[in-house]
Write an enzyme that holds these catalytic residues in place. Structure first.
Site, PDB file in Angstrom:
ATOM      1  N   GLU A  53      -7.179   1.672  -9.318  1.00  0.00           N
ATOM      2  CA  GLU A  53      -8.566   1.172  -9.401  1.00  0.00           C
ATOM      3  C   GLU A  53      -9.567   2.299  -9.631  1.00  0.00           C
ATOM      4  OE1 GLU A  53      -6.992   1.852  -6.723  1.00  0.00           O
ATOM      5  OE2 GLU A  53      -8.304   2.339  -5.039  1.00  0.00           O
ATOM      6  N   CYS A  77      -2.464   2.613  -1.461  1.00  0.00           N
ATOM      7  CA  CYS A  77      -2.708   3.700  -0.503  1.00  0.00           C
ATOM      8  C   CYS A  77      -2.599   3.175   0.931  1.00  0.00           C
ATOM      9  CB  CYS A  77      -4.053   4.363  -0.799  1.00  0.00           C
ATOM     10  SG  CYS A  77      -4.190   5.998  -0.061  1.00  0.00           S
ATOM     11  N   HIS A  87      -3.944   5.438  -6.875  1.00  0.00           N
ATOM     12  CA  HIS A  87      -5.100   4.535  -6.965  1.00  0.00           C
ATOM     13  C   HIS A  87      -5.411   4.118  -8.395  1.00  0.00           C
ATOM     14  CE1 HIS A  87      -6.690   4.880  -2.825  1.00  0.00           C
ATOM     15  NE2 HIS A  87      -6.176   6.083  -2.838  1.00  0.00           N
TER      16      HIS A  87
END
Lengths: 229, 80
Positions: free
Chosen positions: A205, A86, A203
């Protein structure tokens, strides 16, 4: 395996990556403040998402010139793997570590939702845990994720297999309807020429635990642990 | 010396904000407006008094930070 997470003023996904790395590595990543250019030798450097420097001038423009980035660029050029997610992708693009630029979303709106990505290749240290062509569910949350590179640059990254992920449908088909932000060729992530640097808007994560709605992000961190341990 | 820098998107780079501005101007009744492009304006005070040196310095600033030359052009005006 040792990893470092670079923390900029305005980063807000640094702890998410810290948790994802801790769970996959079984040890603690080093958190590095952006003014600390002198950090331990590590096997992986992560640039987290967020709004570093308030997105002043252009997203990632200020962070790309921060003291730690000189060191990150030097290490990346020596072959140390770097993952930018990002805002981290925007910083990589502003640093010139990956080709192209991230512009305002074509729809002018902040896009925050789960969507699907097609894994373009699984012969990279970042994606060996996936199958080539697999559609994975990963969230995006950004206002400036519209990937642009000039026609010559686009041809070059397509020809050299530098596209890592494309926005797609649940079945893996890449169509304009599945493009959330106007990115050229639905590009969601790109490698540098050597393949040791990956920048991506979505994302991984954020979807590493079933309790959070999915685990498709986990394979990326496990791929890295497998390659770098 | 004052430096005034305009940073604009290159031709061929889509400018959705410019498009939205153009559309809204049209909806307000302003006719005959096309090709709206949004950019940035940056003003700097420079200690340098030599115009050529100032131009060289500001060009370096644009290349290194003020513009992203992947997507943007810049123009520099200097005023003594």
């Amino acid at each position: 395996m040792k990893a470092a997470v670079i923390v900029f003023p305005g980063s807000n996904c640094d702890r998410d990556i810290q948790v994802a790395l801790r769970q996959s590595m079984g040890s603690e990543p080093q958190m590095v403040w952006h003014k600390d250019a002198d950090f331990d030798s590590v096997d992986l450097i992560c640039l987290p998402g967020g709004f570093s420097y308030g997105d002043y001038l252009r997203c990632g423009a200020m962070s790309a010139k921060s003291p730690v980035m000189k060191e990150v660029i030097a290490r990346a050029n020596k072959g140390v793997p770097v993952l930018g997610i990002c805002n981290g992708f925007q910083i990589l693009a502003e640093s010139g570590l990956v080709p192209g630029a991230l512009m305002r979303n074509a729809g002018l709106k902040f896009v925050c939702r789960d969507l699907h990505l097609k894994v373009e290749r699984n012969d990279s240290i970042f994606t060996s845990g996936y199958a080539t062509g697999q559609a994975i569910k990963i969230p995006v949350a950004h206002h400036d994720g519209n990937y642009f590179v000039d026609a010559e640059g686009l041809k070059a990254i397509e020809d050299k297999g530098q596209v890592a992920f494309r926005y797609c449908g649940a079945d893996g088909t890449v169509t304009a309807e599945n493009n959330p932000n106007g990115s050229l060729n639905n590009i969601a992530g790109v490698y540098n020429a050597k393949g040791n640097v990956l920048g991506m808007m979505p994302h991984p994560e954020r979807l590493c635990e079933a309790a959070l709605g999915g685990t498709d992000g986990k394979a990326m961190f496990e791929s890295l642990v497998a390659a770098l341990s | 010396m004052k430096a005034r820098i305009h940073v604009t998107l290159k031709n061929g780079v889509l400018d959705p904000q410019g498009k939205a501005i153009e559309h809204t101007l049209g909806s307000l009744g302003f006719e005959g407006v096309s090709q709206a492009r949004q950019g940035k304006f940056i003003e700097l005070d420079l200690e340098e008094t030599d115009k050529a040196k100032a131009h060289e310095a500001v060009t370096a600033m644009c290349e290194k930070l003020l513009a992203n030359t992947v997507i943007e052009n810049y123009s520099i005006d200097l005023e003594q």
